[in-house]
Design a protein around this motif. Structure first.
Motif, PDB file in Angstrom:
ATOM      1  N   ALA A  37     -99.398 -75.546  13.708  1.00 10.36           N
ATOM      2  CA  ALA A  37     -98.379 -76.520  13.302  1.00 10.36           C
ATOM      3  C   ALA A  37     -97.680 -77.008  14.556  1.00 10.36           C
ATOM      4  O   ALA A  37     -96.987 -76.237  15.229  1.00 10.36           O
ATOM      5  N   THR A  81     -88.189 -78.855   8.146  1.00  6.54           N
ATOM      6  CA  THR A  81     -89.333 -78.922   9.042  1.00  6.54           C
ATOM      7  C   THR A  81     -90.159 -77.652   8.946  1.00  6.54           C
ATOM      8  O   THR A  81     -91.404 -77.697   8.856  1.00  6.54           O
ATOM      9  N   ASP A  92     -98.312 -85.061   8.686  1.00  4.64           N
ATOM     10  CA  ASP A  92     -97.363 -84.857   7.595  1.00  4.64           C
ATOM     11  C   ASP A  92     -97.246 -86.114   6.737  1.00  4.64           C
ATOM     12  O   ASP A  92     -97.269 -86.042   5.510  1.00  4.64           O
ATOM     13  N   HIS A  98     -89.107 -71.483  11.958  1.00  5.02           N
ATOM     14  CA  HIS A  98     -90.508 -71.267  11.573  1.00  5.02           C
ATOM     15  C   HIS A  98     -90.833 -69.789  11.413  1.00  5.02           C
ATOM     16  O   HIS A  98     -91.602 -69.411  10.518  1.00  5.02           O
ATOM     17  N   PHE A 142    -102.050 -79.143  12.075  1.00  2.00           N
ATOM     18  CA  PHE A 142    -101.107 -79.884  11.246  1.00  2.00           C
ATOM     19  C   PHE A 142    -100.069 -80.508  12.159  1.00  2.00           C
ATOM     20  O   PHE A 142     -99.301 -79.805  12.820  1.00  2.00           O
ATOM     21  N   LYS A 143    -100.067 -81.827  12.224  1.00  2.00           N
ATOM     22  CA  LYS A 143     -99.153 -82.550  13.101  1.00  2.00           C
ATOM     23  C   LYS A 143     -97.980 -83.093  12.287  1.00  2.00           C
ATOM     24  O   LYS A 143     -98.155 -83.910  11.388  1.00  2.00           O
ATOM     25  N   SER A 144     -96.769 -82.603  12.607  1.00  2.00           N
ATOM     26  CA  SER A 144     -95.571 -82.966  11.853  1.00  2.00           C
ATOM     27  C   SER A 144     -94.641 -83.794  12.727  1.00  2.00           C
ATOM     28  O   SER A 144     -94.331 -83.401  13.857  1.00  2.00           O
ATOM     29  N   ALA A 175     -99.318 -74.637   5.705  1.00  2.00           N
ATOM     30  CA  ALA A 175    -100.044 -73.386   5.915  1.00  2.00           C
ATOM     31  C   ALA A 175    -100.522 -72.796   4.592  1.00  2.00           C
ATOM     32  O   ALA A 175    -101.644 -72.283   4.489  1.00  2.00           O
ATOM     33  N   SER A 177     -94.064 -77.043   7.357  1.00  2.00           N
ATOM     34  CA  SER A 177     -95.135 -76.280   8.006  1.00  2.00           C
ATOM     35  C   SER A 177     -95.603 -75.142   7.108  1.00  2.00           C
ATOM     36  O   SER A 177     -96.806 -74.846   7.042  1.00  2.00           O
ATOM     37  N   VAL A 197     -94.869 -79.292  15.927  1.00  2.00           N
ATOM     38  CA  VAL A 197     -93.687 -79.956  15.381  1.00  2.00           C
ATOM     39  C   VAL A 197     -92.735 -80.501  16.436  1.00  2.00           C
ATOM     40  O   VAL A 197     -91.801 -81.236  16.112  1.00  2.00           O
ATOM     41  N   VAL A 218     -97.418 -71.982  16.049  1.00  2.00           N
ATOM     42  CA  VAL A 218     -96.417 -73.036  15.908  1.00  2.00           C
ATOM     43  C   VAL A 218     -95.966 -73.446  17.302  1.00  2.00           C
ATOM     44  O   VAL A 218     -95.573 -72.599  18.101  1.00  2.00           O
ATOM     45  N   GLN A 273     -85.981 -74.531  16.076  1.00  2.00           N
ATOM     46  CA  GLN A 273     -87.180 -74.687  15.275  1.00  2.00           C
ATOM     47  C   GLN A 273     -88.080 -73.453  15.345  1.00  2.00           C
ATOM     48  O   GLN A 273     -88.720 -73.082  14.354  1.00  2.00           O
TER      49      GLN A 273
END
Length: 307
Positions: free
Chosen positions: A213, A107, A242, A138, A283-285, A115, A111, A215, A192, A134
């Motif tokens: 990001a 994960t 993603d 990150h 950025f959607k994960s 990036a 990200s 997540v 993040v 997480q």
């Protein structure tokens, strides 16, 4: 069994973030990669069982994990399970990786890859909301892969925030604990959100050169970003998902009424070598079995190289 069953530490050693980001990018251009929809089986008490298979021409894997939100704050992990890796030619089980470690590393590496391809400003500081597994992953990924040297941490648990700040300093970066994430946005081009996603934690306009990001939310009912923030980023910046699975999983965007079908995916960004966009980027994960397959491929390569 001892030769193929890797501990959390051994699994992590097989998955350094920069190399994993490269493997993720390679997997997105590999036509042999096949990833069926993941199965999410609801369990009593609000938990879920995730079954995520995938394969390429030589490797097949399945991730089996449980997600138990009720474990938060109890000392038990909310995510538990394994990733089982097979050699396709012989059908032999080759590795059993620690599931939570794979999830955390892949994960964060996704990200990082996003990036690397999308962030207008990669220098930092990095603002991290959430000081759990997480958040830590990150931080490690962005320090190792982007060279970030300053990290700001916002968490509902002061003790967790201070513990993560101490870890950041062991990585050679500066750390600061902050109480107000929105107030920190003007100073942080990298953001993040890695919270339990039980409610909105950020609903403010970011910098013009921001990369966010998100997540933590990976089901339609989960949310970290406020609707106004999501709609504002749609209007004045770029929103990337993603995978196409986000169309029915990205709670932040779904609850904001965003037309996710119109958004580009990270696979399209990588395959088409699209230029870095101007303005802020979200950025959607949500997660995908293909990310776990990339981790399995890298682990196989590294284990075989050491054999």
């Amino acid at each position: 069994m001892s030769d193929i069953l890797l501990s959390a530490a051994a699994t992590a050693a097989c998955l350094p973030y920069p190399a994993l980001a490269d493997e993720l990018a390679a997997s997105l251009t590999d036509s042999a990669v096949t990833v069926p929809p993941r199965l999410v089986q609801p369990l009593p008490g609000g938990a879920s069982l995730f079954v995520m298979p995938a394969n390429d021409a030589t490797v097949a894997m399945t991730k089996l994990i449980t997600f138990t939100p009720a474990n938060a704050g109890t000392g038990r992990p909310t995510i538990q399970g394994d990733v089982v890796v097979f050699d396709i030619a012989t059908g032999t089980r080759r590795l059993v990786l620690d599931g939570p470690t794979v999830t955390a590393h892949r994960t964060a590496a996704v990200s990082l890859l996003a990036a690397q391809r999308l962030a207008p400003n990669t220098r930092g500081p990095l603002l991290v909301l959430g000081a759990g597994v997480q958040g830590r992953a990150h931080v490690e990924a962005f320090v190792a892969g982007l060279g970030v040297r300053e990290v700001w941490i916002c968490s509902r648990s002061p003790a967790s925030a201070e513990a993560l700040a101490a870890h950041v300093r062991t990585l050679g970066a500066q750390a600061r604990v902050v109480d107000n994430a929105a107030a920190a946005l003007p100073d942080c081009p990298l953001v993040v959100t890695a919270t339990p996603a039980s409610g909105v934690v950020l609903d403010a306009r970011p910098r013009e050169d921001a990369f966010i990001a998100a997540v933590g939310a990976f089901t339609p009912s989960m949310v970290e970003l406020g609707p106004a923030m999501c709609r504002d980023l749609m209007a004045c910046g770029t929103v990337v998902v993603d995978t196409r699975d986000a169309e029915h999983e990205a709670g932040d965007l779904l609850q904001a009424g965003v037309d996710i079908t119109a958004l580009p995916s990270l696979a399209e960004i990588v395959r088409e070598s699209r230029p870095r966009p101007a303005g802020p980027v979200l950025f959607k994960s949500c997660g995908w079995g293909g990310w776990d397959l990339a981790a399995a491929r890298l682990a196989m390569l590294r284990v075989c190289a050491e054999a």
